[in-house]
Design an enzyme around this catalytic site. Structure first.
Site, short mmCIF file in Angstrom:
data_model
loop_
_atom_site.label_atom_id
_atom_site.label_comp_id
_atom_site.label_asym_id
_atom_site.label_seq_id
_atom_site.Cartn_x
_atom_site.Cartn_y
_atom_site.Cartn_z
CG LEU A 189 32.44 125.57 23.71
CD1 LEU A 189 31.07 126.21 23.95
CD2 LEU A 189 33.49 126.20 24.62
CG HIS A 190 35.57 119.85 26.82
ND1 HIS A 190 35.39 120.06 28.16
CD2 HIS A 190 36.77 120.42 26.51
CE1 HIS A 190 36.43 120.68 28.66
NE2 HIS A 190 37.28 120.93 27.68
CG HIS A 215 34.71 124.44 27.60
ND1 HIS A 215 35.24 123.59 26.66
CD2 HIS A 215 35.73 125.24 27.99
CE1 HIS A 215 36.51 123.87 26.47
NE2 HIS A 215 36.86 124.86 27.28
CG ASP A 230 43.22 124.42 32.65
OD1 ASP A 230 44.19 123.92 32.09
OD2 ASP A 230 42.06 124.37 32.19
CD GLN A 252 43.53 129.00 32.67
OE1 GLN A 252 44.26 129.09 31.70
NE2 GLN A 252 42.29 128.57 32.57
CB VAL A 274 33.51 117.49 33.53
CG1 VAL A 274 32.54 116.48 32.92
CG2 VAL A 274 32.75 118.59 34.25
CB SER A 282 41.44 118.37 27.83
OG SER A 282 42.31 119.17 27.06
NE ARG A 309 46.46 121.66 25.35
CZ ARG A 309 47.31 122.27 24.56
NH1 ARG A 309 47.92 121.59 23.62
NH2 ARG A 309 47.58 123.55 24.70
O1 PAF Z 1 41.49 127.94 29.94
C1 PAF Z 1 41.42 128.47 28.81
O2 PAF Z 1 40.70 128.04 27.90
C2 PAF Z 1 42.25 129.70 28.52
O3 PAF Z 1 43.49 129.64 29.16
C3 PAF Z 1 41.53 131.02 28.85
C4 PAF Z 1 41.24 131.14 30.34
C5 PAF Z 1 40.23 131.10 28.08
C6 PAF Z 1 42.40 132.21 28.45
O4 PAF Z 1 42.68 132.21 27.10
#
Ligand code: PAF
Length: 267
Positions: free
Chosen positions: A30-31, A34, A147, A150, A173, A182, A184
């Site tokens: 988590l950052h 999140h 994302d 997504q 953010v 991220s 990553r």
């Molecule tokens: O964005 C993410 O961290 C992932 O793609 C998610 C939505 C938790 C699904 O695994």
């Protein structure tokens, strides 16, 4: 804050949760991005549920999955401070008791952008998000607009399947130099981190997608794509080589004529 590992235990207690429920699905590490989703949920809802589950089916590259950061203890402390009430920590055998025989495919937008070099990625994402939304049954679920593809697909999936949940998109953010937060980012070398700070600026300041692509290449990034969809210029780059390569995505708002939006059916 309550922590639940066992999904049947969660299913048995879910009906006893009163009031509105907000849900933030994550893969951990988590950052601030999140945490902004968790805070938004805690503000909007009576109960906030966080899931931490590294979803193997959305990783097309096993090496990428193996090196995905895991910081559970720090995640739990940060979640508690952000106002989380319940944390779900399921494992693969519970989430995929079907052995991934059932999959949720989208056959258009998921094949573009990140779908071109990450085959199967969005099938994994949509499948796990559908399962998690069914388990948590939230009033609202929160996703970061970093994302963007997504977010768009999840919102569209929920509408398509008449799912009674509001999908809330939260602003990106950023670090001080503009790099989108991220999980990553912590995999970047010092040199990579410096270069990554230019990703957002080069994406935002270019006159068009092609100039953005050229600028990113000239700076030393490998460009997976730069494409404007739905009034957002989206980009993915790889920074670093070999074992040190890290793939980053970002997007910025751009002005486009209403009639040129290719996302009108789904966004
Ligand atoms: O964005 C993410 O961290 C992932 O793609 C998610 C939505 C938790 C699904 O695994």
């Amino acid at each position: 804050m309550n922590i639940v590992h066992c999904l049947s235990e969660w299913q048995a207690l879910r009906p006893s949760l009163g009031g509105s429920v907000g849900f933030v699905p994550t893969m951990g590490a988590l950052h601030e991005g999140h945490l902004s989703l968790l805070r938004a949920s805690a503000e909007d809802n009576d109960v906030t549920v966080l899931s931490i589950y590294v979803n193997a089916t959305q990783f097309n590259d096993p090496a990428d999955l193996a090196e995905y950061p895991s910081t559970l203890e720090a995640d739990l402390a940060a979640a508690k401070a952000a106002g989380v009430d319940w944390v779900l920590l399921p494992d693969y055998s519970q989430i995929y008791a079907d052995g991934y025989r059932y999959q949720l495919n989208e056959e258009s937008f998921s094949q573009q952008l990140c779908g071109t070099d990450r085959p199967g990625h969005f099938t994994g994402v949509l499948t796990v998000v559908m399962k998690l939304l069914n388990l948590v049954s939230p009033d609202r679920a929160y996703f970061g607009l970093k994302d963007f593809q997504q977010f768009t697909l999840i919102k569209d999936m929920c509408r398509t399947f008449f799912m009674p949940v509001e999908i809330v998109g939260c602003e990106i953010v950023r670090e001080r130099d503009g790099l989108a937060m991220s999980s990553r980012n912590q995999l970047l070398t010092d040199q990579g981190r410096q270069l990554a700070g230019r990703f957002n600026q080069l994406l935002a300041n270019a006159v068009d997608d092609e100039h953005a692509r050229q600028g990113l290449c000239a700076a030393g990034m490998q460009v997976a794509y730069v494409e404007t969809v739905g009034a957002r210029r989206c980009g993915a780059v790889v920074i670093g080589e070999g074992d040190e390569a890290v793939r980053l995505i970002d997007n910025v708002p751009v002005d486009v004529a209403e009639d040129s939006l290719p996302l009108q059916d789904i966004a």
